[in-house]
Design a protein around this motif. Structure first.
Motif, short mmCIF file in Angstrom:
data_model
loop_
_atom_site.label_atom_id
_atom_site.label_comp_id
_atom_site.label_asym_id
_atom_site.label_seq_id
_atom_site.Cartn_x
_atom_site.Cartn_y
_atom_site.Cartn_z
N GLN A 49 0.82 -1.20 0.00
CA GLN A 49 0.00 0.00 0.00
C GLN A 49 0.86 1.27 0.00
OE1 GLN A 49 -0.62 -2.67 2.10
NE2 GLN A 49 -2.28 -3.40 0.80
N LEU A 50 1.96 1.23 0.74
CA LEU A 50 2.84 2.39 0.78
C LEU A 50 3.50 2.65 -0.58
CD1 LEU A 50 4.61 1.87 4.23
CD2 LEU A 50 2.93 3.63 3.63
N SER A 51 3.68 1.60 -1.37
CA SER A 51 4.32 1.78 -2.67
C SER A 51 3.46 2.62 -3.61
CB SER A 51 4.61 0.42 -3.31
OG SER A 51 3.42 -0.22 -3.75
N MET A 52 2.16 2.77 -3.29
CA MET A 52 1.31 3.64 -4.11
C MET A 52 1.84 5.07 -4.13
SD MET A 52 -2.63 2.47 -3.28
CE MET A 52 -2.53 3.02 -1.56
N VAL A 53 2.37 5.51 -2.99
CA VAL A 53 2.87 6.88 -2.90
C VAL A 53 4.03 7.08 -3.88
CG1 VAL A 53 3.91 8.60 -1.40
CG2 VAL A 53 2.16 7.06 -0.49
N ALA A 54 4.98 6.15 -3.86
CA ALA A 54 6.14 6.27 -4.76
C ALA A 54 5.71 6.16 -6.22
CB ALA A 54 7.17 5.19 -4.41
N PHE A 55 4.76 5.25 -6.50
CA PHE A 55 4.31 5.08 -7.88
C PHE A 55 3.66 6.36 -8.40
CE2 PHE A 55 1.29 3.83 -11.16
CZ PHE A 55 2.06 3.00 -11.96
N ILE A 56 2.79 6.96 -7.59
CA ILE A 56 2.11 8.19 -8.00
C ILE A 56 3.12 9.32 -8.17
CG2 ILE A 56 0.44 9.94 -7.30
CD1 ILE A 56 -1.10 7.66 -5.88
N LEU A 57 4.08 9.43 -7.26
CA LEU A 57 5.10 10.47 -7.38
C LEU A 57 5.92 10.29 -8.67
CD1 LEU A 57 6.47 10.84 -3.73
CD2 LEU A 57 5.10 12.49 -5.03
N LEU B 213 13.86 4.08 -7.25
CA LEU B 213 14.55 3.17 -6.33
C LEU B 213 13.74 2.94 -5.06
CD1 LEU B 213 18.24 4.44 -6.67
CD2 LEU B 213 17.30 2.28 -7.52
N VAL B 214 13.11 3.99 -4.55
CA VAL B 214 12.27 3.85 -3.36
C VAL B 214 11.09 2.93 -3.67
CG1 VAL B 214 10.71 5.06 -1.79
CG2 VAL B 214 12.94 6.06 -2.36
N TRP B 215 10.48 3.13 -4.85
CA TRP B 215 9.37 2.26 -5.23
C TRP B 215 9.83 0.80 -5.35
CZ3 TRP B 215 8.72 -0.81 -9.61
CH2 TRP B 215 7.48 -1.44 -9.70
N LEU B 216 10.98 0.57 -5.97
CA LEU B 216 11.49 -0.79 -6.11
C LEU B 216 11.73 -1.43 -4.75
CD1 LEU B 216 14.03 -0.47 -9.07
CD2 LEU B 216 11.93 -1.84 -9.03
N ALA B 217 12.28 -0.64 -3.81
CA ALA B 217 12.54 -1.16 -2.47
C ALA B 217 11.23 -1.54 -1.77
CB ALA B 217 13.30 -0.13 -1.64
N MET B 218 10.26 -0.65 -1.84
CA MET B 218 8.96 -0.94 -1.21
C MET B 218 8.30 -2.16 -1.84
SD MET B 218 7.21 2.80 -0.67
CE MET B 218 7.78 3.93 0.60
N TYR B 219 8.35 -2.23 -3.14
CA TYR B 219 7.73 -3.36 -3.83
C TYR B 219 8.46 -4.66 -3.48
CZ TYR B 219 5.20 -5.95 -7.36
OH TYR B 219 4.39 -6.84 -7.99
N GLY B 220 9.79 -4.56 -3.41
CA GLY B 220 10.57 -5.73 -3.03
C GLY B 220 10.23 -6.21 -1.63
N PHE B 221 10.07 -5.29 -0.68
CA PHE B 221 9.69 -5.66 0.68
C PHE B 221 8.30 -6.31 0.69
CE2 PHE B 221 12.46 -1.97 2.37
CZ PHE B 221 13.59 -2.78 2.30
#
Length: 328
Positions: free
Chosen positions: A275-283, A315-323
């Motif tokens: 759910q948090l990865s939505m923020v990085a994706f939208i950004l 990179l932040v999105w990739l990290a969140m998605y990976g987690f």
């Protein structure tokens, strides 16, 4: 003056009917025609295995590397045949005239032969080394792209759909090779994300063309305004803006629905990473839209690789998605 003439006389001629300037000129010309800068697009083959969390086994890595190579060969076949077919037109273009086929570094017949060979060998190798469905998908990509080169690039809207489908096929083929089911949200997000980038690229090209025309008019020069793409003058910037804004909205909506459908906080790891990865994706979408709005997204790979803020968000999105995939 005599020295300059002597230098020019020693310089080997390059062009139709002239031999290549050295023994390595032909291989280098073929490599350049294969567009190495565009190979970064084929990294999309890891999308489906990564989304399913099945990327890091030895078998998966081997198959993904193999599919990457085969897709690169298939794309190179299309570039070679396209440049051979457009050689005469490219010679009259101010920048495309430097392409190896147009410049005579790679003979037209050789470009056709190598392109045709790769177009046949890539799907055949996929049938032997991967799965039959992988070969079918790769063969369909080659046929579709060749049809685009011949006629579909002259059809309004269809040209956008074909290029977008090419990106979608890249994202699908890794999952197909590994037998991974492709979710509807993955396909919708990837498809409309690709349409966003493709239409933003076309919009940027149209904006640049309009600016060049305005500059020529302001300078009082009579200038024939042409486009690098046959259909570019048929689209309005307003229409292309509508397309990339629509595609961005659908991609964001599909990604958010997918993230929220995964079950909320219950059952998550340390944090609800999906759910948090939505923020990085939208950004990331909003950041890329800045360049699209300015009309400077004509080269997507340059935008992605050169903008530090966008790279950091990615990179932040990739990290969140990976987690999220690892359930940390």
């Amino acid at each position: 003056m005599a020295e300059r003439t002597a230098v020019l006389e020693r310089k080997p001629p390059v062009g139709p009917g002239h031999p290549p300037p050295g023994p390595v000129a032909l291989p280098l010309g073929l490599l350049k025609t294969a567009r190495p800068r565009q190979w970064v697009k084929n990294v999309l083959v890891i999308a489906a295995p990564a989304a399913a969390g099945e990327l890091f086994s030895r078998h998966a890595l081997t198959q993904v590397a193999l599919v990457f190579g085969l897709f690169t060969a298939a794309a190179a076949a299309v570039y070679l045949i396209n440049d051979a077919r457009d050689a005469d037109a490219d010679r009259a273009h101010p920048t495309k005239c430097r392409r190896p086929v147009a410049a005579g570094q790679v003979p037209v017949a050789v470009a056709y032969a190598v392109g045709g060979l790769l177009a046949v060998l890539a799907p055949a190798a996929a049938a032997v080394l991967c799965t039959p469905l992988t070969a079918v998908l790769l063969g369909a990509y080659v046929v579709m792209q060749l049809a685009y080169c011949v006629s579909l690039k002259h059809v309004l809207v269809v040209d956008l759909a074909v290029v977008t489908t090419g990106f979608l096929m890249r994202a699908m083929i890794g999952g197909v090779a590994l037998g991974i089911p492709l979710s509807r949200w993955f396909l919708i997000t990837t498809g409309f994300g690709a349409l966003f980038m493709v239409s933003a690229k076309r919009y940027s090209e149209a904006v640049q063309m309009e600016r060049a025309a305005a500059a020529a008019a302001a300078a009082g020069r009579t200038r024939r305004i042409g486009a690098t793409r046959a259909l570019l003058t048929e689209y309005t910037t307003g229409y292309l803006r509508f397309v990339w804004q629509l595609a961005a909205g659908v991609a964001v909506l599909a990604y958010c629905l997918w993230a929220m459908e995964s079950g909320g906080i219950e059952g998550a790891g340390l944090l609800p990473w999906r759910q948090l990865s939505m923020v990085a994706f939208i950004l990331a979408i909003l950041r890329y839209a800045v360049f699209a709005d300015r009309g400077t997204a004509g080269e997507p790979e340059d935008v992605v690789l050169r903008d530090r803020a966008l790279a950091l968000i990615g990179l932040v999105w990739l990290a969140m998605y990976g987690f999220a995939v690892a359930d940390w």
